[in-house]
Design a protein around this motif. Sequence first.
Motif, PDB file in Angstrom:
ATOM      1  N   VAL A   5      -8.236  -0.416  -7.349  1.00  0.00           N
ATOM      2  CA  VAL A   5      -7.256   0.621  -7.680  1.00  0.00           C
ATOM      3  C   VAL A   5      -7.965   1.780  -8.367  1.00  0.00           C
ATOM      4  CG1 VAL A   5      -5.205   1.175  -9.048  1.00  0.00           C
ATOM      5  CG2 VAL A   5      -5.341  -1.012  -7.844  1.00  0.00           C
ATOM      6  N   ASP A   6      -8.814   1.459  -9.339  1.00  0.00           N
ATOM      7  CA  ASP A   6      -9.553   2.502 -10.062  1.00  0.00           C
ATOM      8  C   ASP A   6     -10.454   3.303  -9.132  1.00  0.00           C
ATOM      9  OD1 ASP A   6      -8.362   1.787 -12.445  1.00  0.00           O
ATOM     10  OD2 ASP A   6     -10.022   0.475 -13.053  1.00  0.00           O
ATOM     11  N   GLU A   7     -11.154   2.630  -8.232  1.00  0.00           N
ATOM     12  CA  GLU A   7     -12.042   3.324  -7.290  1.00  0.00           C
ATOM     13  C   GLU A   7     -11.258   4.244  -6.363  1.00  0.00           C
ATOM     14  OE1 GLU A   7     -14.638   0.700  -5.123  1.00  0.00           O
ATOM     15  OE2 GLU A   7     -15.142  -0.410  -6.943  1.00  0.00           O
ATOM     16  N   LEU A  66      -5.295  11.268 -10.882  1.00  0.00           N
ATOM     17  CA  LEU A  66      -3.937  10.783 -10.718  1.00  0.00           C
ATOM     18  C   LEU A  66      -3.804   9.516 -11.535  1.00  0.00           C
ATOM     19  CD1 LEU A  66      -1.642  11.914  -9.007  1.00  0.00           C
ATOM     20  CD2 LEU A  66      -2.297  10.375  -7.227  1.00  0.00           C
ATOM     21  N   LYS A  67      -2.674   9.373 -12.189  1.00  0.00           N
ATOM     22  CA  LYS A  67      -2.469   8.216 -13.042  1.00  0.00           C
ATOM     23  C   LYS A  67      -1.323   7.376 -12.501  1.00  0.00           C
ATOM     24  CE  LYS A  67      -4.079  10.614 -17.110  1.00  0.00           C
ATOM     25  NZ  LYS A  67      -3.757  11.147 -18.408  1.00  0.00           N
ATOM     26  N   LEU A  68      -1.490   6.086 -12.592  1.00  0.00           N
ATOM     27  CA  LEU A  68      -0.420   5.172 -12.242  1.00  0.00           C
ATOM     28  C   LEU A  68       0.284   4.741 -13.513  1.00  0.00           C
ATOM     29  CD1 LEU A  68      -2.138   2.725  -9.716  1.00  0.00           C
ATOM     30  CD2 LEU A  68      -0.600   4.591  -9.188  1.00  0.00           C
ATOM     31  N   ASP A  69       1.603   4.649 -13.456  1.00  0.00           N
ATOM     32  CA  ASP A  69       2.254   4.080 -14.624  1.00  0.00           C
ATOM     33  C   ASP A  69       2.098   2.561 -14.576  1.00  0.00           C
ATOM     34  OD1 ASP A  69       4.322   2.941 -13.043  1.00  0.00           O
ATOM     35  OD2 ASP A  69       5.551   4.734 -13.233  1.00  0.00           O
ATOM     36  N   GLN A  70       2.473   1.906 -15.648  1.00  0.00           N
ATOM     37  CA  GLN A  70       2.257   0.467 -15.766  1.00  0.00           C
ATOM     38  C   GLN A  70       2.976  -0.312 -14.663  1.00  0.00           C
ATOM     39  OE1 GLN A  70       0.220  -1.272 -17.668  1.00  0.00           O
ATOM     40  NE2 GLN A  70      -0.582   0.613 -18.507  1.00  0.00           N
ATOM     41  N   ALA A  71       4.172   0.108 -14.300  1.00  0.00           N
ATOM     42  CA  ALA A  71       4.931  -0.603 -13.263  1.00  0.00           C
ATOM     43  C   ALA A  71       4.216  -0.517 -11.918  1.00  0.00           C
ATOM     44  CB  ALA A  71       6.337  -0.033 -13.158  1.00  0.00           C
ATOM     45  N   GLN A  72       3.697   0.654 -11.583  1.00  0.00           N
ATOM     46  CA  GLN A  72       2.978   0.811 -10.316  1.00  0.00           C
ATOM     47  C   GLN A  72       1.705  -0.034 -10.312  1.00  0.00           C
ATOM     48  OE1 GLN A  72       2.700   5.073 -10.702  1.00  0.00           O
ATOM     49  NE2 GLN A  72       4.054   5.376  -8.955  1.00  0.00           N
ATOM     50  N   PHE A  73       0.998  -0.019 -11.422  1.00  0.00           N
ATOM     51  CA  PHE A  73      -0.232  -0.792 -11.517  1.00  0.00           C
ATOM     52  C   PHE A  73       0.076  -2.285 -11.397  1.00  0.00           C
ATOM     53  CE2 PHE A  73      -3.662  -2.918 -13.839  1.00  0.00           C
ATOM     54  CZ  PHE A  73      -4.754  -2.393 -13.167  1.00  0.00           C
ATOM     55  N   ARG A  74       1.115  -2.754 -12.094  1.00  0.00           N
ATOM     56  CA  ARG A  74       1.521  -4.162 -12.029  1.00  0.00           C
ATOM     57  C   ARG A  74       1.884  -4.566 -10.601  1.00  0.00           C
ATOM     58  NH1 ARG A  74       4.122  -3.550 -16.643  1.00  0.00           N
ATOM     59  NH2 ARG A  74       6.101  -3.106 -15.651  1.00  0.00           N
ATOM     60  N   GLU A  75       2.611  -3.688  -9.909  1.00  0.00           N
ATOM     61  CA  GLU A  75       3.012  -3.995  -8.538  1.00  0.00           C
ATOM     62  C   GLU A  75       1.789  -4.159  -7.629  1.00  0.00           C
ATOM     63  OE1 GLU A  75       5.535  -2.211  -4.775  1.00  0.00           O
ATOM     64  OE2 GLU A  75       5.835  -1.339  -6.761  1.00  0.00           O
ATOM     65  N   LEU A  76       0.824  -3.281  -7.770  1.00  0.00           N
ATOM     66  CA  LEU A  76      -0.391  -3.408  -6.970  1.00  0.00           C
ATOM     67  C   LEU A  76      -1.129  -4.704  -7.296  1.00  0.00           C
ATOM     68  CD1 LEU A  76      -1.703   0.263  -7.037  1.00  0.00           C
ATOM     69  CD2 LEU A  76      -0.820  -0.974  -5.063  1.00  0.00           C
ATOM     70  N   ARG A  77      -1.185  -5.051  -8.560  1.00  0.00           N
ATOM     71  CA  ARG A  77      -1.849  -6.295  -8.964  1.00  0.00           C
ATOM     72  C   ARG A  77      -1.104  -7.506  -8.402  1.00  0.00           C
ATOM     73  NH1 ARG A  77      -5.950  -7.445  -9.561  1.00  0.00           N
ATOM     74  NH2 ARG A  77      -5.870  -8.781 -11.360  1.00  0.00           N
ATOM     75  N   GLN A  78       0.237  -7.449  -8.408  1.00  0.00           N
ATOM     76  CA  GLN A  78       1.040  -8.557  -7.878  1.00  0.00           C
ATOM     77  C   GLN A  78       0.842  -8.710  -6.376  1.00  0.00           C
ATOM     78  OE1 GLN A  78       4.991  -7.577  -9.192  1.00  0.00           O
ATOM     79  NE2 GLN A  78       4.704  -8.504 -11.212  1.00  0.00           N
ATOM     80  N   ARG A  79       0.552  -7.629  -5.727  1.00  0.00           N
ATOM     81  CA  ARG A  79       0.307  -7.671  -4.277  1.00  0.00           C
ATOM     82  C   ARG A  79      -1.126  -8.069  -3.945  1.00  0.00           C
ATOM     83  NH1 ARG A  79       4.029  -3.953  -0.958  1.00  0.00           N
ATOM     84  NH2 ARG A  79       5.828  -3.796  -2.319  1.00  0.00           N
ATOM     85  N   GLY A  80      -1.898  -8.372  -4.986  1.00  0.00           N
ATOM     86  CA  GLY A  80      -3.243  -8.876  -4.767  1.00  0.00           C
ATOM     87  C   GLY A  80      -4.356  -7.844  -4.768  1.00  0.00           C
TER      88      GLY A  80
END
Length: 93
Positions: free
Chosen positions: A21-23, A1-15
């Motif tokens: 995320v990769d695991e 499953l792939k996350l788009d950049q916006a989803q990945f950024r949101e997870l990073r912003q939430r700490g």
Amino acid sequence: LKLDQAQFRELRQRGVEANLVDEALLEIDEEQLAYQAGQKRAPRFSNLEYDEFRLKLYRFLAQRGFPYDVISSVIPRLWSETHNPDNFPEEGV
């Protein structure tokens, strides 16, 4: 499953750390998720011939972000569960 950049950024912003995320994504069984999604939709296509069944189910799963190789492995299984096995096309036909 792939996350788009916006989803990945949101997870990073939430700490959430990138390696977590990769695991987590590695633990997801895409084929099982595609199969479960297809199981719900396949009965609607039970009156169709194989080519149309495959096309409609492919579109449905692709729109949900599943890759071609996963979809290709799930469709024959769903076909055999919703149709008479005698209708399944032979290899190379």
